[in-house]
Design a protein around this motif. Structure first.
Motif, PDB file in Angstrom:
ATOM      1  N   SER A  13       0.847  -1.197   0.000  1.00 31.21           N
ATOM      2  CA  SER A  13       0.000   0.000   0.000  1.00 31.21           C
ATOM      3  C   SER A  13       0.881   1.245   0.000  1.00 31.21           C
ATOM      4  O   SER A  13       1.979   1.257   0.545  1.00 31.21           O
ATOM      5  CB  SER A  13      -0.907   0.007   1.232  1.00 31.21           C
ATOM      6  OG  SER A  13      -0.127  -0.046   2.417  1.00 31.21           O
ATOM      7  N   PRO A  15       2.215   4.859   1.041  1.00 27.45           N
ATOM      8  CA  PRO A  15       2.270   5.505   2.351  1.00 27.45           C
ATOM      9  C   PRO A  15       1.173   6.551   2.489  1.00 27.45           C
ATOM     10  O   PRO A  15       0.804   7.216   1.516  1.00 27.45           O
ATOM     11  CB  PRO A  15       3.658   6.153   2.366  1.00 27.45           C
ATOM     12  CG  PRO A  15       4.066   6.264   0.934  1.00 27.45           C
ATOM     13  CD  PRO A  15       3.425   5.120   0.244  1.00 27.45           C
ATOM     14  N   ALA A  16       0.629   6.662   3.684  1.00 32.85           N
ATOM     15  CA  ALA A  16      -0.452   7.628   3.923  1.00 32.85           C
ATOM     16  C   ALA A  16       0.099   9.048   3.832  1.00 32.85           C
ATOM     17  O   ALA A  16       1.251   9.304   4.203  1.00 32.85           O
ATOM     18  CB  ALA A  16      -1.061   7.383   5.298  1.00 32.85           C
ATOM     19  N   ILE A  20      -4.156  14.743   5.858  1.00 32.03           N
ATOM     20  CA  ILE A  20      -5.261  14.547   4.920  1.00 32.03           C
ATOM     21  C   ILE A  20      -6.583  14.919   5.584  1.00 32.03           C
ATOM     22  O   ILE A  20      -6.840  14.556   6.730  1.00 32.03           O
ATOM     23  CB  ILE A  20      -5.312  13.097   4.384  1.00 32.03           C
ATOM     24  CG1 ILE A  20      -6.444  12.939   3.363  1.00 32.03           C
ATOM     25  CG2 ILE A  20      -5.422  12.079   5.499  1.00 32.03           C
ATOM     26  CD1 ILE A  20      -6.414  11.638   2.587  1.00 32.03           C
ATOM     27  N   GLU A  22     -10.180  13.988   4.698  1.00 30.89           N
ATOM     28  CA  GLU A  22     -10.740  12.948   3.837  1.00 30.89           C
ATOM     29  C   GLU A  22     -12.254  13.049   3.783  1.00 30.89           C
ATOM     30  O   GLU A  22     -12.928  13.035   4.816  1.00 30.89           O
ATOM     31  CB  GLU A  22     -10.326  11.582   4.390  1.00 30.89           C
ATOM     32  CG  GLU A  22     -10.620  10.414   3.495  1.00 30.89           C
ATOM     33  CD  GLU A  22     -10.016   9.128   4.046  1.00 30.89           C
ATOM     34  OE1 GLU A  22      -9.667   8.263   3.226  1.00 30.89           O
ATOM     35  OE2 GLU A  22      -9.894   8.978   5.283  1.00 30.89           O
ATOM     36  N   THR A  39     -11.623  16.024  -0.593  1.00 30.34           N
ATOM     37  CA  THR A  39     -10.446  15.431   0.028  1.00 30.34           C
ATOM     38  C   THR A  39      -9.224  16.261  -0.357  1.00 30.34           C
ATOM     39  O   THR A  39      -9.001  16.540  -1.532  1.00 30.34           O
ATOM     40  CB  THR A  39     -10.252  13.974  -0.415  1.00 30.34           C
ATOM     41  OG1 THR A  39     -11.325  13.182   0.109  1.00 30.34           O
ATOM     42  CG2 THR A  39      -8.921  13.410   0.090  1.00 30.34           C
ATOM     43  N   ALA A  41      -4.971  16.616   0.630  1.00 30.13           N
ATOM     44  CA  ALA A  41      -3.852  15.964   1.321  1.00 30.13           C
ATOM     45  C   ALA A  41      -2.536  16.605   0.914  1.00 30.13           C
ATOM     46  O   ALA A  41      -2.416  17.188  -0.164  1.00 30.13           O
ATOM     47  CB  ALA A  41      -3.828  14.471   0.993  1.00 30.13           C
ATOM     48  N   GLU A  43       1.773  15.589   1.240  1.00 27.55           N
ATOM     49  CA  GLU A  43       2.785  14.617   1.635  1.00 27.55           C
ATOM     50  C   GLU A  43       3.984  15.335   2.250  1.00 27.55           C
ATOM     51  O   GLU A  43       4.149  16.540   2.116  1.00 27.55           O
ATOM     52  CB  GLU A  43       3.264  13.834   0.398  1.00 27.55           C
ATOM     53  CG  GLU A  43       2.172  13.320  -0.509  1.00 27.55           C
ATOM     54  CD  GLU A  43       1.574  12.024  -0.031  1.00 27.55           C
ATOM     55  OE1 GLU A  43       2.080  11.461   0.962  1.00 27.55           O
ATOM     56  OE2 GLU A  43       0.600  11.565  -0.660  1.00 27.55           O
ATOM     57  N   GLY A  80      -0.768  10.046  10.699  1.00 26.98           N
ATOM     58  CA  GLY A  80      -1.341   8.776  11.136  1.00 26.98           C
ATOM     59  C   GLY A  80      -2.309   8.859  12.293  1.00 26.98           C
ATOM     60  O   GLY A  80      -2.921   7.854  12.662  1.00 26.98           O
ATOM     61  N   ASP A  82      -5.799  10.393  13.984  1.00 28.18           N
ATOM     62  CA  ASP A  82      -7.071  11.049  13.710  1.00 28.18           C
ATOM     63  C   ASP A  82      -7.238  12.228  14.672  1.00 28.18           C
ATOM     64  O   ASP A  82      -7.309  12.049  15.886  1.00 28.18           O
ATOM     65  CB  ASP A  82      -8.225  10.047  13.888  1.00 28.18           C
ATOM     66  CG  ASP A  82      -9.554  10.584  13.364  1.00 28.18           C
ATOM     67  OD1 ASP A  82      -9.819  11.791  13.516  1.00 28.18           O
ATOM     68  OD2 ASP A  82     -10.328   9.790  12.795  1.00 28.18           O
TER      69      ASP A  82
END
Length: 250
Positions: A13, A15-16, A20, A22, A39, A41, A43, A80, A82
């Protein structure tokens, strides 16, 4: 599936994103939703830009990310974690730096006092960070004893960005940083934003000067009526005929 069949190899997967928002939906008070499932985001090491027509929800999306707007649906995740229910103050403590479009300095305080106010949560030595900001914005060193309200528009924006950087943020959010400044000052501010990005801080900004902003953007979001209309690299959006025709003047 037969005994001899092989399972497909697992795809790693991606990377988050570092930050973000969402599928964000929400508005002000009990009013209608301004954000319609958008959404956004950014990085690590990236400049992400939000552009779009007036009333598209660009600044509202930034406020939602910073906790100034309660989401009705969707979530905000930082590194990572919330953080959807956290207050703006708690988000600053988590590493979010936010420069609003207006009322982003203390006009009666000196430049240096404004920078010191940015570090109100810190208990360590501020001098190294202050020197970094004076290195980034040399004019602020020259005017550090002057009231911030006496500075030009571009210089006040430098104070506002510097004050946010005094928190040693892990992500920097800028709402229309070049609003009301001349084209020359706009170019200078964009150069400084690129310099900040090169230090490793991800930057997310709303910008009215869409073409110039997309030229420096790693990623761009075009919002229309609170939703994602186009998403891509800055260069891809600049080259997209529909984006050019509808949002960049052809």
């Amino acid at each position: 599936m037969t005994e001899n069949a092989t399972m497909p190899a697992a795809t790693p997967s991606a990377p988050a994103p570092f930050l973000i928002g969402e599928a964000m939906t929400g508005g002000y008070g009990r009013g209608a939703d301004i954000l319609q499932g958008c959404t956004i985001a950014v990085e690590r090491g990236e400049i992400a830009v939000i552009v779009g027509p007036n009333g598209a929800g660009k600044s509202t999306a930034m406020k939602a990310l910073f906790g100034m707007l309660t989401l009705r649906t969707g979530r905000v995740v930082l590194d990572g974690e919330d953080i959807t229910t956290l207050s703006p103050q708690a988000r600053v403590a988590k590493g979010m730096g936010f420069v609003p479009q207006t009322r982003n300095i203390f006009p009666s305080m000196t430049v240096e006092e404004n920078l010191e106010m940015g570090a109100f949560l810190r208990r360590d030595d501020l001098r190294a960070t202050m020197e970094q900001i004076y290195g980034l914005f040399p004019i602020l060193r020259d005017k550090r004893r002057q009231a911030a309200g006496e500075l030009s528009g571009g210089q006040r924006q430098q104070v506002a960005v510097g004050r946010a950087l005094m928190t040693k943020p892990s992500v920097l959010m800028l709402d229309e940083p070049t609003a009301g400044v001349s084209p020359i000052v706009m170019d200078e501010l964009f150069d400084r934003i690129i310099e900040v990005s090169r230090t490793g801080i991800p930057i997310l900004m709303v910008e009215q000067n869409a073409r110039q902003a997309l030229e420096i953007a790693d990623k761009g979001y075009v919002l229309v009526q609170g939703g994602n209309a186009f998403t891509g690299t800055g260069q891809d959006l600049l080259a997209d005929p529909q984006v050019r025709r509808s949002f960049l003047g052809g």
